[in-house]
Scaffold this active site. Structure first.
Site, PDB file in Angstrom:
ATOM      1  N   GLU A 194       0.248   5.150   0.852  1.00 56.74           N
ATOM      2  CA  GLU A 194      -0.684   6.065   1.532  1.00 56.74           C
ATOM      3  C   GLU A 194      -0.303   7.523   0.831  1.00 56.74           C
ATOM      4  OE1 GLU A 194      -1.065   5.527   5.638  1.00 56.74           O
ATOM      5  OE2 GLU A 194      -2.378   3.702   5.381  1.00 56.74           O
ATOM      6  N   CYS A 218     -10.508  -3.306  -4.154  1.00 57.67           N
ATOM      7  CA  CYS A 218      -9.645  -4.067  -4.741  1.00 57.67           C
ATOM      8  C   CYS A 218     -10.321  -5.568  -5.329  1.00 57.67           C
ATOM      9  CB  CYS A 218      -8.627  -4.526  -3.587  1.00 57.67           C
ATOM     10  SG  CYS A 218      -7.442  -3.099  -3.411  1.00 57.67           S
ATOM     11  N   GLU A 264      -3.084  -4.418  -3.404  1.00 58.78           N
ATOM     12  CA  GLU A 264      -3.511  -5.436  -4.543  1.00 58.78           C
ATOM     13  C   GLU A 264      -3.647  -4.552  -5.623  1.00 58.78           C
ATOM     14  OE1 GLU A 264      -4.899  -4.911  -1.656  1.00 58.78           O
ATOM     15  OE2 GLU A 264      -6.676  -6.276  -1.128  1.00 58.78           O
ATOM     16  N   CYS A 277      -4.194   0.687  -2.716  1.00 57.96           N
ATOM     17  CA  CYS A 277      -3.879  -0.496  -1.667  1.00 57.96           C
ATOM     18  C   CYS A 277      -2.940  -1.383  -2.408  1.00 57.96           C
ATOM     19  CB  CYS A 277      -5.348  -1.165  -1.847  1.00 57.96           C
ATOM     20  SG  CYS A 277      -6.487  -0.400  -0.711  1.00 57.96           S
ATOM     21  N   CYS A 287     -10.251  -5.049   0.213  1.00 59.53           N
ATOM     22  CA  CYS A 287     -11.395  -4.024   0.243  1.00 59.53           C
ATOM     23  C   CYS A 287     -12.195  -4.176  -0.988  1.00 59.53           C
ATOM     24  CB  CYS A 287     -10.720  -2.707   0.255  1.00 59.53           C
ATOM     25  SG  CYS A 287     -10.287  -1.851  -1.176  1.00 59.53           S
ATOM     26  N   ASN A 313       0.871  -1.033   0.140  1.00 52.53           N
ATOM     27  CA  ASN A 313       0.121  -0.091  -0.040  1.00 52.53           C
ATOM     28  C   ASN A 313       0.875   1.015  -0.107  1.00 52.53           C
ATOM     29  OD1 ASN A 313       0.807  -1.086   2.606  1.00 52.53           O
ATOM     30  ND2 ASN A 313      -1.026   0.125   3.388  1.00 52.53           N
TER      31      ASN A 313
HETATM   32  N1  THU Z   1      -5.524  -1.441   2.245  1.00 51.01           N
HETATM   33  C1  THU Z   1      -4.954  -2.362   1.660  1.00 51.01           C
HETATM   34  O1  THU Z   1      -3.738  -1.956   0.986  1.00 51.01           O
HETATM   35  N2  THU Z   1      -5.613  -3.234   0.833  1.00 51.01           N
HETATM   36  C2  THU Z   1      -6.898  -3.577   1.138  1.00 51.01           C
HETATM   37  O2  THU Z   1      -7.291  -4.519   0.497  1.00 51.01           O
HETATM   38  C3  THU Z   1      -7.642  -3.069   2.409  1.00 51.01           C
HETATM   39  C4  THU Z   1      -6.582  -1.693   2.947  1.00 51.01           C
HETATM   40  C5  THU Z   1      -4.545  -0.725   2.956  1.00 51.01           C
HETATM   41  C6  THU Z   1      -5.081   0.776   2.655  1.00 51.01           C
HETATM   42  C7  THU Z   1      -4.596   1.701   3.932  1.00 51.01           C
HETATM   43  O3  THU Z   1      -3.221   2.065   3.496  1.00 51.01           O
HETATM   44  C8  THU Z   1      -4.307   0.542   4.854  1.00 51.01           C
HETATM   45  O4  THU Z   1      -4.611  -0.347   4.294  1.00 51.01           O
HETATM   46  C9  THU Z   1      -5.557   1.001   5.986  1.00 51.01           C
HETATM   47  O5  THU Z   1      -6.654   0.921   5.542  1.00 51.01           O
END
Ligand code: THU
Length: 149
Positions: A46, A100, A57, A55, A97, A44
């Protein structure tokens, strides 16, 4: 359970070490196994404008797309947790999520495969495995636009 699954989770945990997650502190790694045996990873990314976060994925799928949709997707592992030194901790499996799931569906449909998705905890010890069709039933995808026959 399976060597393939465990290797994929290990690759996802390694990818999570490259997460850029200063806001949530939650490090996620994804590993995509292609049918030719290649493994492509993402973590991920941010952003100070929180909603722009990428994210793990999505980052991984963007890689294969930018390489010309190399290979066909077979399996995916996702791990998430909190860093503890060089390690990743957390005992609850992380599910992809909603966004994704849709992003993965694009690669899965192109691959004509109901991909297997291993959702693992940060420590890699707890794993739930699903088919994409279980996580995203009745998906909308390229087939609905007749872009792929
Ligand atoms: N996150 C992912 O990388 N993939 C997901 O499927 C769920 C959430 C990350 C986004 C954010 O940087 C952190 O997890 C907290 O939500």
């Amino acid at each position: 359970m399976s060597d393939t699954r465990d290797a994929l989770i290990a690759a996802a945990r390694d990818a999570a070490s490259r997460a850029y997650a200063p806001y949530s502190g939650f490090h996620v790694g994804a590993a995509l196994l292609l049918k030719n045996g290649d493994v492509v990873t993402g973590a991920n990314v941010e952003n100070a404008s929180y909603g722009l976060t990428l994210c793990a994925e999505t980052a991984a799928v963007a890689k294969i797309a930018n390489e010309g949709w190399i290979g066909e997707l077979a399996e995916v592992a996702i791990v998430g947790g909190r860093p503890d030194g060089d390690d990743l901790i957390g005992s609850a499996p992380v599910n992809p999520c909603g966004r994704c799931r849709q992003i993965l569906n694009e690669a899965a449909e192109r691959s004509k495969t109901d991909i297997l998705i291993h959702c693992a905890s940060g420590d890699g010890m707890s794993v739930h495995s699903y088919r994409l069709s279980e996580l995203l039933p009745a998906a909308f995808g390229p087939k609905d636009l007749d872009l792929i026959d």
